[in-house]
Design a protein around this motif. Structure first.
Motif, PDB file in Angstrom:
ATOM      1  N   ALA A  37      -2.668  44.512 -21.909  1.00  0.00           N
ATOM      2  CA  ALA A  37      -2.831  43.758 -20.817  1.00  0.00           C
ATOM      3  C   ALA A  37      -3.870  43.586 -19.029  1.00  0.00           C
ATOM      4  O   ALA A  37      -5.043  43.222 -19.774  1.00  0.00           O
ATOM      5  CB  ALA A  37      -2.137  42.622 -21.396  1.00  0.00           C
ATOM      6  N   VAL A  38      -3.039  44.471 -18.629  1.00  0.00           N
ATOM      7  CA  VAL A  38      -3.197  45.289 -17.749  1.00  0.00           C
ATOM      8  C   VAL A  38      -4.887  45.939 -17.596  1.00  0.00           C
ATOM      9  O   VAL A  38      -5.749  44.945 -17.003  1.00  0.00           O
ATOM     10  CB  VAL A  38      -2.177  45.850 -16.214  1.00  0.00           C
ATOM     11  CG1 VAL A  38      -2.829  46.743 -14.712  1.00  0.00           C
ATOM     12  CG2 VAL A  38      -1.248  45.107 -16.233  1.00  0.00           C
ATOM     13  N   VAL A  39      -4.709  46.402 -18.988  1.00  0.00           N
ATOM     14  CA  VAL A  39      -5.615  47.846 -18.791  1.00  0.00           C
ATOM     15  C   VAL A  39      -7.282  46.492 -18.852  1.00  0.00           C
ATOM     16  O   VAL A  39      -8.676  46.715 -18.641  1.00  0.00           O
ATOM     17  CB  VAL A  39      -5.958  49.009 -19.376  1.00  0.00           C
ATOM     18  CG1 VAL A  39      -6.562  49.361 -20.086  1.00  0.00           C
ATOM     19  CG2 VAL A  39      -4.948  49.646 -19.426  1.00  0.00           C
ATOM     20  N   ARG A  40      -6.337  45.451 -19.998  1.00  0.00           N
ATOM     21  CA  ARG A  40      -7.984  44.893 -20.761  1.00  0.00           C
ATOM     22  C   ARG A  40      -8.476  43.867 -19.729  1.00  0.00           C
ATOM     23  O   ARG A  40      -9.497  43.569 -19.500  1.00  0.00           O
ATOM     24  CB  ARG A  40      -7.815  43.444 -21.887  1.00  0.00           C
ATOM     25  CG  ARG A  40      -7.095  44.692 -22.954  1.00  0.00           C
ATOM     26  CD  ARG A  40      -7.084  43.577 -24.044  1.00  0.00           C
ATOM     27  NE  ARG A  40      -5.882  42.817 -24.258  1.00  0.00           N
ATOM     28  CZ  ARG A  40      -5.040  42.797 -24.352  1.00  0.00           C
ATOM     29  NH1 ARG A  40      -4.712  43.437 -24.880  1.00  0.00           N
ATOM     30  NH2 ARG A  40      -3.801  42.448 -24.680  1.00  0.00           N
ATOM     31  N   ALA A  41      -8.172  43.073 -18.358  1.00  0.00           N
ATOM     32  CA  ALA A  41      -8.247  43.153 -18.147  1.00  0.00           C
ATOM     33  C   ALA A  41      -9.096  43.003 -16.524  1.00  0.00           C
ATOM     34  O   ALA A  41     -10.204  42.824 -16.155  1.00  0.00           O
ATOM     35  CB  ALA A  41      -6.772  42.242 -16.619  1.00  0.00           C
ATOM     36  N   LEU A  42      -8.850  44.758 -16.208  1.00  0.00           N
ATOM     37  CA  LEU A  42      -9.556  45.540 -15.088  1.00  0.00           C
ATOM     38  C   LEU A  42     -10.682  46.209 -16.632  1.00  0.00           C
ATOM     39  O   LEU A  42     -12.028  46.316 -15.052  1.00  0.00           O
ATOM     40  CB  LEU A  42      -8.555  46.444 -15.120  1.00  0.00           C
ATOM     41  CG  LEU A  42      -8.092  46.708 -13.860  1.00  0.00           C
ATOM     42  CD1 LEU A  42      -6.408  47.797 -13.855  1.00  0.00           C
ATOM     43  CD2 LEU A  42      -7.962  45.759 -12.518  1.00  0.00           C
ATOM     44  N   THR A  43     -10.854  46.046 -16.979  1.00  0.00           N
ATOM     45  CA  THR A  43     -11.894  46.382 -18.831  1.00  0.00           C
ATOM     46  C   THR A  43     -12.766  45.574 -18.689  1.00  0.00           C
ATOM     47  O   THR A  43     -13.767  46.028 -18.955  1.00  0.00           O
ATOM     48  CB  THR A  43     -11.810  48.080 -18.511  1.00  0.00           C
ATOM     49  OG1 THR A  43     -11.039  47.331 -19.726  1.00  0.00           O
ATOM     50  CG2 THR A  43     -11.165  48.857 -17.891  1.00  0.00           C
ATOM     51  N   ALA A  44     -12.812  44.522 -19.415  1.00  0.00           N
ATOM     52  CA  ALA A  44     -12.895  43.910 -19.817  1.00  0.00           C
ATOM     53  C   ALA A  44     -14.309  43.664 -19.122  1.00  0.00           C
ATOM     54  O   ALA A  44     -14.021  43.043 -17.751  1.00  0.00           O
ATOM     55  CB  ALA A  44     -12.139  42.346 -20.462  1.00  0.00           C
ATOM     56  N   ARG A  45     -14.836  42.903 -19.941  1.00  0.00           N
ATOM     57  CA  ARG A  45     -16.505  41.955 -19.379  1.00  0.00           C
ATOM     58  C   ARG A  45     -16.267  41.066 -18.904  1.00  0.00           C
ATOM     59  O   ARG A  45     -16.614  40.644 -17.957  1.00  0.00           O
ATOM     60  CB  ARG A  45     -17.650  42.460 -20.185  1.00  0.00           C
ATOM     61  CG  ARG A  45     -19.013  41.733 -20.056  1.00  0.00           C
ATOM     62  CD  ARG A  45     -20.104  41.924 -21.248  1.00  0.00           C
ATOM     63  NE  ARG A  45     -21.357  41.572 -20.446  1.00  0.00           N
ATOM     64  CZ  ARG A  45     -21.813  39.639 -20.774  1.00  0.00           C
ATOM     65  NH1 ARG A  45     -20.912  39.230 -21.792  1.00  0.00           N
ATOM     66  NH2 ARG A  45     -23.355  38.896 -20.340  1.00  0.00           N
ATOM     67  N   ARG A  46     -15.613  39.972 -19.772  1.00  0.00           N
ATOM     68  CA  ARG A  46     -14.676  38.833 -19.620  1.00  0.00           C
ATOM     69  C   ARG A  46     -13.278  38.557 -19.402  1.00  0.00           C
ATOM     70  O   ARG A  46     -12.914  38.577 -20.744  1.00  0.00           O
ATOM     71  CB  ARG A  46     -15.925  38.177 -20.361  1.00  0.00           C
ATOM     72  CG  ARG A  46     -17.272  37.165 -19.990  1.00  0.00           C
ATOM     73  CD  ARG A  46     -17.521  36.501 -21.066  1.00  0.00           C
ATOM     74  NE  ARG A  46     -19.592  36.261 -20.960  1.00  0.00           N
ATOM     75  CZ  ARG A  46     -19.701  35.453 -21.068  1.00  0.00           C
ATOM     76  NH1 ARG A  46     -19.296  34.165 -22.142  1.00  0.00           N
ATOM     77  NH2 ARG A  46     -21.047  35.363 -20.829  1.00  0.00           N
ATOM     78  N   PRO A  47     -12.418  38.868 -18.932  1.00  0.00           N
ATOM     79  CA  PRO A  47     -11.300  39.199 -18.185  1.00  0.00           C
ATOM     80  C   PRO A  47     -10.552  37.483 -18.287  1.00  0.00           C
ATOM     81  O   PRO A  47     -10.655  36.865 -18.226  1.00  0.00           O
ATOM     82  CB  PRO A  47     -10.770  40.193 -17.039  1.00  0.00           C
ATOM     83  CG  PRO A  47     -12.141  39.945 -15.918  1.00  0.00           C
ATOM     84  CD  PRO A  47     -12.977  39.620 -17.437  1.00  0.00           C
ATOM     85  N   ALA A  48      -9.702  37.362 -19.326  1.00  0.00           N
ATOM     86  CA  ALA A  48      -8.798  36.535 -19.520  1.00  0.00           C
ATOM     87  C   ALA A  48      -7.870  36.433 -18.128  1.00  0.00           C
ATOM     88  O   ALA A  48      -7.890  37.430 -17.854  1.00  0.00           O
ATOM     89  CB  ALA A  48      -7.793  36.952 -20.958  1.00  0.00           C
TER      90      ALA A  48
END
Length: 297
Positions: free
Chosen positions: A233-244
């Motif tokens: 979840a942390v990695v996604r938050a740092l890398t996603a185009r539109r983080p949750a």
């Protein structure tokens, strides 16, 4: 033809990098090619962090000068900040001494705020991301875990306010709320509680004895989840185009989060029953014993 410069590695500062979640996050980001600034409190930990491929940064959350010195060391640009450092306080509100409350909020709320203040200019310069590690108990506080729940609720409020404040400044904020994970934090919490002791008289402490035994028995049976979902979840938050803006991880956390939709009285009964805490746990043992002896055989 001019040579095309290669993009610089992304940079991230991870607080609590010597802890269970922080170290796992640091390893995952390093494996993905990030330059990881890993914070530590003890000088002895610097060599181990360096050997793992991180850049060690000395940072004491409760010392503002230390935090701003760390920001100077990292430099003018930073792509990500992961606030993973935390301590866990537990116990009944009545039995938790004032010093334990102060320490809980100094580290989990004021310290996190200081880190954010110190590193925001560097994050703003690069359009970076902030990820705060909270807890689902912020939304559904459990009995006998009031100190940690209260501090994480404050961190959640801080995260939501900050997200709106930074909305037009190019910095995204995500709150990750994991469930109970298999990390050393529970053992650390037990040691801290033992060191600080309990507030209240011996009689007051005895009033909670059976309820706390029931809670301890229930907690010992609860399987602790892996840290991997929180790390992902942390990695996604740092890398996603539109983080949750908010991510809840762990089966137990998702189940607990659903309880917030129940009426308060019903939720209290469900939680206390799950912990094995009944009204009899708070009955005066001497009165109970006398009443039992007086019953006809």
């Amino acid at each position: 033809m001019a040579e095309q410069s290669l993009p610089s590695p992304r940079t991230v500062l991870v607080t609590g990098a010597t802890g269970g979640v922080g170290s796992a996050v640091a390893r995952a980001l390093h494996a993905d090619g990030w330059t990881v600034y890993a914070t530590h409190r003890r000088p002895a930990d610097a060599d181990a962090l360096r050997d793992a491929g991180f850049t060690p940064v000395h940072l004491e959350l409760t010392d503002e000068d230390s935090v701003f010195a760390a920001a100077e060391q990292v430099g003018p640009r930073l792509d990500g900040l992961v606030n993973s450092a935390a301590i866990m306080g537990q116990g009944p509100v009545e039995l938790t001494p004032a010093e334990a409350w102060r320490r809980q909020f100094e580290v989990n709320v004021i310290g996190q705020t200081t880190v954010i203040r110190a590193f925001l200019p560097a994050l703003r310069a690069s359009g970076g991301r902030i990820v705060n590690i909270g807890a689902v108990s912020a939304r559904v506080p459990l009995p006998f875990f009031g100190p940690i729940a209260a501090s994480k609720a404050a961190l959640a409020a801080l995260s939501h306010s900050l997200r709106a404040e930074l909305r037009h400044q190019g910095v995204e904020v995500t709150l990750v709320e994991p469930g109970a994970m298999d990390t050393p934090i529970f053992a650390t919490a037990d040691r801290a509680s033992a060191d600080l002791g309990r507030a209240g008289s011996a009689k007051t402490q005895q009033h909670y004895a059976r309820a706390l035994d029931a809670v301890a028995t229930t907690a010992a049976r609860q399987p602790l989840g892996p840290v991997a979902p929180a790390v992902d979840a942390v990695v996604r938050a740092l890398t996603a185009r539109r983080p949750a803006t908010l991510t809840t991880t762990g089966r137990d956390a998702r189940a607990l989060a659903l309880l917030r939709f129940l009426p308060d009285g019903l939720r209290d009964r469900v939680v206390l029953r799950a912990f094995g805490v009944t009204a009899e746990a708070f009955a005066d043992p001497s009165v109970t014993a006398a009443a039992s002896a007086a019953r006809p055989r």
